[in-house]
Design an enzyme around this catalytic site. Structure first.
Site, PDB file in Angstrom:
ATOM      1  N   SER A 107       0.554  -1.366   0.102  1.00  0.00           N
ATOM      2  CA  SER A 107      -0.142  -0.569  -0.170  1.00  0.00           C
ATOM      3  C   SER A 107       0.905   1.362   0.040  1.00  0.00           C
ATOM      4  O   SER A 107       2.099   1.083  -1.058  1.00  0.00           O
ATOM      5  CB  SER A 107      -0.949  -0.271   1.074  1.00  0.00           C
ATOM      6  OG  SER A 107      -2.107   0.937   1.339  1.00  0.00           O
ATOM      7  N   ASP A 142     -10.098  -2.929  -6.019  1.00  0.00           N
ATOM      8  CA  ASP A 142      -9.374  -2.802  -4.441  1.00  0.00           C
ATOM      9  C   ASP A 142      -9.800  -1.161  -4.448  1.00  0.00           C
ATOM     10  O   ASP A 142     -10.391  -1.175  -4.854  1.00  0.00           O
ATOM     11  CB  ASP A 142      -8.010  -2.631  -4.505  1.00  0.00           C
ATOM     12  CG  ASP A 142      -7.156  -2.072  -3.690  1.00  0.00           C
ATOM     13  OD1 ASP A 142      -7.782  -0.882  -2.227  1.00  0.00           O
ATOM     14  OD2 ASP A 142      -6.282  -1.996  -3.873  1.00  0.00           O
ATOM     15  N   HIS A 147      -7.889  -5.300  -1.301  1.00  0.00           N
ATOM     16  CA  HIS A 147      -6.944  -3.891  -0.934  1.00  0.00           C
ATOM     17  C   HIS A 147      -6.148  -4.944   0.122  1.00  0.00           C
ATOM     18  O   HIS A 147      -6.817  -5.144   1.470  1.00  0.00           O
ATOM     19  CB  HIS A 147      -7.171  -2.654  -0.427  1.00  0.00           C
ATOM     20  CG  HIS A 147      -6.052  -1.471  -0.432  1.00  0.00           C
ATOM     21  ND1 HIS A 147      -5.708  -0.999  -1.449  1.00  0.00           N
ATOM     22  CD2 HIS A 147      -5.498  -1.699   1.115  1.00  0.00           C
ATOM     23  CE1 HIS A 147      -4.467  -0.243  -0.590  1.00  0.00           C
ATOM     24  NE2 HIS A 147      -4.465  -0.503   0.870  1.00  0.00           N
TER      25      HIS A 147
END
Length: 327
Positions: free
Chosen positions: A144, A272, A300
């Protein structure tokens, strides 16, 4: 790479994001305790780095993981990669971004999605230590926020990156920060994910203000109800950006992927919730060193597999195998 197929009992991007983080199995066996080192930064601050040292003869690879927003070495993905590294006989390290190791850092700054200079300093120190102790190659993965920052480092380093790491991978990185910021700031995302992040980010910011009175406007921070407003008050000005738009523009990895000169795997699920599928790079937008893997499902940093409650070991195995084979 073989495509990822989500379990039938785990439909949709939100479930594929939330369930793995909270309930899926991370490892087959209990992980050993991390060994923590505290490093003094060039500006007199500190970061904490957690290590798992493999048994056996050197040289052996070191897998370095850069965590996501408000993550740590105890995040579900970090422990899943720790399990993978232990099974492979690799050394493993999780550097914590400033303020994420359980103790507030000292300097009038925190961390951000484009923090490539911090990434570079951490990797260089790890590389120097391994060069003096007979360590093997270094491989780096970012998740991320950490994935975007790692790619920004590879982009800025260019040819020189190969002197430090052999290959890099990003997972669920918001490569277009403006698109990701807009997505997380509306609807269900705003109600759930934005609220969750701000619940820890605001107290940390207020602790930073107590350390450094006058650093930012307290009332404006308290009034921030999305990441755009928070970044405008805190993240952008503390790290040398004009405002949120400047930060999101200059911090995004997507426009510079063609500059990467080491093997790089970029993993993003099309569903996502944080990273809109239409914002993802296409093969024609990246250089020859970049491999895109964009499965339809996964959420995600989810990618759960198996029967309920499922496990999250599959993604580290696929990404780790790619890193191991990258030349």
């Amino acid at each position: 790479m073989q495509d990822y197929v989500a379990p039938r009992w785990l439909p949709g991007g939100h479930l594929q994001t939330i369930w793995p983080a909270l309930w899926a199995r991370r490892a087959d066996a209990p992980l050993p305790d991390y060994r923590r080192e505290r490093w003094t930064t060039p500006d007199g601050d500190f970061i904490d780095v957690d290590f798992l040292d493999a048994a056996g003869a050197r040289p052996r690879p070191l897998l370095v993981l850069f965590h996501g927003l408000e993550g740590s070495s105890r995040s579900h993905y970090a422990e899943a990669f720790a399990s993978f590294a232990a099974a492979r006989g690799w050394d493993y390290a999780v550097p914590h971004f400033r303020g994420c190791s359980g103790e507030i850092n000292l300097a009038p700054r925190a961390y951000h999605s484009g923090d490539f200079e911090e990434i570079g300093w951490i990797l260089a120190r790890l590389r120097a230590h391994r060069d003096t102790t007979g360590g093997g190659p270094m491989l780096a993965v970012g998740v991320s926020l950490g994935g975007n920052a790692l790619l920004r480092w590879a982009e800025e380093a260019g040819e020189a990156a190969a002197k430090t790491v052999r290959a890099v991978a990003s997972i669920s990185a918001p490569l277009d920060l403006a698109a990701g910021g807009a997505a997380i700031g509306r609807g269900f995302n705003r109600l759930v994910y934005t609220r969750m992040f701000l619940a820890t980010m605001k107290p940390k910011a207020l602790a930073k203000l107590a350390q450094h009175p006058g650093l930012f406007d307290r009332e404006r921070l308290l009034a921030a109800h999305d990441l755009y407003a928070f970044d405008n008050v805190f993240t952008a000005p503390l790290h040398g950006f004009r405002d949120t738009d400047d930060y999101w523009t200059r911090g995004s990895a997507k426009p510079h992927l063609h500059a990467i000169r080491i093997p790089a795997l970029v993993v993003n699920a099309v569903n996502d919730p944080f990273v809109p599928g239409e914002s993802l790079p296409r093969q024609g937008e990246v250089g020859d060193h970049v491999t895109l893997w964009q499965p339809a499902h996964g959420g995600h940093v989810g990618f759960a597999m198996g029967l309920p409650p499922g496990h999250v070991r599959g993604l580290p195995e696929r990404v780790g195998a790619w890193l191991a084979g990258a030349e």
